[in-house]
Design a protein around this motif. Sequence first.
Motif, PDB file in Angstrom:
ATOM      1  N   PRO A  94      94.936  76.495   6.116  1.00 16.07           N
ATOM      2  CA  PRO A  94      94.236  77.362   7.467  1.00 16.07           C
ATOM      3  C   PRO A  94      93.153  78.102   7.176  1.00 16.07           C
ATOM      4  CG  PRO A  94      96.897  77.422   7.212  1.00 16.07           C
ATOM      5  CD  PRO A  94      96.423  76.603   5.898  1.00 16.07           C
ATOM      6  N   ASN A 105      89.541  77.315   9.233  1.00 12.64           N
ATOM      7  CA  ASN A 105      89.013  78.336  10.087  1.00 12.64           C
ATOM      8  C   ASN A 105      87.716  78.823   9.812  1.00 12.64           C
ATOM      9  OD1 ASN A 105      91.462  78.765  11.608  1.00 12.64           O
ATOM     10  ND2 ASN A 105      92.211  80.729  10.338  1.00 12.64           N
ATOM     11  N   ARG A 117      85.664  76.006  11.034  1.00 15.28           N
ATOM     12  CA  ARG A 117      85.623  76.210  12.554  1.00 15.28           C
ATOM     13  C   ARG A 117      84.513  77.077  12.877  1.00 15.28           C
ATOM     14  NH1 ARG A 117      90.422  77.127  13.089  1.00 15.28           N
ATOM     15  NH2 ARG A 117      91.253  75.047  13.089  1.00 15.28           N
ATOM     16  N   ALA A 118      84.512  78.014  11.988  1.00 15.28           N
ATOM     17  CA  ALA A 118      83.532  79.217  12.576  1.00 15.28           C
ATOM     18  C   ALA A 118      81.933  78.644  12.207  1.00 15.28           C
ATOM     19  CB  ALA A 118      83.755  80.553  11.632  1.00 15.28           C
ATOM     20  N   ALA A 144      87.200  85.544  12.062  1.00 17.05           N
ATOM     21  CA  ALA A 144      87.227  83.930  11.892  1.00 17.05           C
ATOM     22  C   ALA A 144      88.393  83.669  11.145  1.00 17.05           C
ATOM     23  CB  ALA A 144      86.168  83.415  11.460  1.00 17.05           C
ATOM     24  N   ALA A 167      92.188  83.953  12.581  1.00 14.88           N
ATOM     25  CA  ALA A 167      92.522  83.170  13.808  1.00 14.88           C
ATOM     26  C   ALA A 167      93.726  82.531  13.487  1.00 14.88           C
ATOM     27  CB  ALA A 167      91.695  81.943  14.017  1.00 14.88           C
ATOM     28  N   ASP A 225      97.103  79.910  13.033  1.00 10.05           N
ATOM     29  CA  ASP A 225      97.355  78.584  12.936  1.00 10.05           C
ATOM     30  C   ASP A 225      98.999  78.475  12.714  1.00 10.05           C
ATOM     31  OD1 ASP A 225      98.158  76.314  10.921  1.00 10.05           O
ATOM     32  OD2 ASP A 225      95.927  76.251  10.546  1.00 10.05           O
TER      33      ASP A 225
END
Length: 481
Positions: free
Chosen positions: A108, A112, A115-116, A237, A240, A242
Motif C-alpha cells: 500500500p 500510495n 499514485r501521488a 499521500a 490514503a 487501502d
Amino acid sequence: MTKPLWQFDAVDISTLTRSAEVSVTEMTAAAIDRMNAKNPALNAVVEDLSDQAMARARALDADLASGKPTGPLHGVPLTIKVNVDQKGHATTNGVTAYANDIAPDDAPIVANLLRAGAVVIGRTNTPEFSFRADTDNPLHGRTRNPWGDHISPGGSSGGAAAAVMAGIGALGHGNDIGGSLRFPAAANGAVTVKPGLGRVPAWNPSQKKERGMLAQSMSVQGLIARSAADLHLSMPALIAPDVRDPFHVPLPWRGETPASPVRVGFTRETYDFDLHSEVSKALDTARDALVDAGHVVEEITPPDIRDSGLAGYRALMGEVKVLMGPDIRAHGSSTIQTIFDEYFEQFPPYEGEALLKVMAQRSHYAREWSLLLDRYPLVITPFLPQPFFAPDRDTQGADGVQEVLGSALWSYAMNFMGLPAGSVPSRLADLPHGPQPINIQIVGQRWREDLVVDACVAIEDRVGRMCDPLWVRMGENTSDP
C-alpha cells in the motif's frame, strides 16, 4: 539556479515540476547522478532503479504536457526500503535466503507514493530481518553514515536516512517497530514522524502468513526527510486508504485546530541512564524554539516509561522468539543470531500467560498517556540519552545492547502504546571525533502527527536543516537560488 537540482527539498521539487519550470526527467536525472556519485561509498541504495525511474519520469512529463492532473509528489525522487514489496523486485529484508523473493504487487505505501506522482530511484538497505539499530547484512553489506564511519547509520531504515541526507532522493521510505525510523533519523540528522497505530495502511502482498499481533500493533510505515515541511507535503499521500489493510484508520492529515497556545510538556528524564550535556542542550533548544513559536512549554513528570517500554519490548521479544525465531536460526548469520541471543538475555521474552497479561496491561499504559496528552498535546522528550553510537555497538555484548536498545526506552514505548512520535535534529554537537547531529523526540496525541510535524518545523526554523552543514563537510556548494 545557483544550486544543483539534487539539493532541492520535496516541496520545491513539486512546485518546480508541476509548473514545468523543471522537467521530471531533469530532476530524476540529477538524483540518479547524485546516487551514482555518492552511493558507492555509502552503500545506502542496494538496488539501482535508474532505468525504471527515467522511464517513469518521461511518462510523468508527457502526462503534464497533455493536461492530466498531477499528484502532490509529482516528480519527487525517493527510495523504498527492501523490506517492503515493490512489484517485480525482491523483498530481501537483508536476508540472503530471501534474495529471490520477488513481490507480486506493490505494498500500500508504494502504491500510495506512486499514485501521488513520486519517482522511485532505488531500494535501500536494512539489517537482517530489519531488527537492528545498525545497518549491515551478508547480502547487501554495510551502509555508512555520510557524517563519517565513526557514527552508525542507524537502523533498521539506515539506508533510507543515509541516502536522503547525502542528497540521494528527497525522501526515503522506512518503517518503525521499535525505532527504525527514528534511530536512523537521529544518526544522520534527518527528520521523521513515526505515525501512530493504524495511520498508514500496511501489508506485503508477498507475505505467506500474517504477522504477529505485536508486530501488527507496533510496526508502522513512514518517511524520512531532510526538511520537516516535506512531511506535511508527503504524509497525506501515505495515509490514503487501502482496503488490503482492514485496520487502517481513515482520518484526514489535519485534525481540528487545537486551543491556542498549544501546551507542551517537557522532560529530561532518562531514568537509569546518564543524560549527556549535548543532549540536554538539544532539549533546551527544542523547548526554546517552541516557546518562540507561541507554545506554552511546562516541565512535567510523565508516566514512567520504563514500565511501558520494557513491557512492550519484552512482549515483542516473546512474539519474535516464537514466530521469527525458526527463520532467524535457519537463515540468519552468526552475527544476527548472537545479537538475538543477547536481546533475549537483556529483554527476557514474555511467554504464555505472562504475555497475555502484559498485552492487557498495554491499555493501562496507553490510557495514562492519553490523559497526559489531553492536557499537553505534545511532549518533548530525549530520544537517546547519549550522542549516537558507533557501528556494530550492538555486537559488543550486554553493554553494547544496553547502550543501543536498553537506553532507548523513549523509542519503543511509543510503539507499544501506538502513539505518534517525531524525531528532529535540534543541535549540531562538536564532539572529539567531529560534528554530530543530536535529535530529540516529540510525542503527540493519538492521530495528531500533524501537530508533531508542526513542532518539528518550528524547531527546524530555529536550528536549520542538518543537511546544510553535512554537505559543507562533504565539500558541496550549498548556496540558495
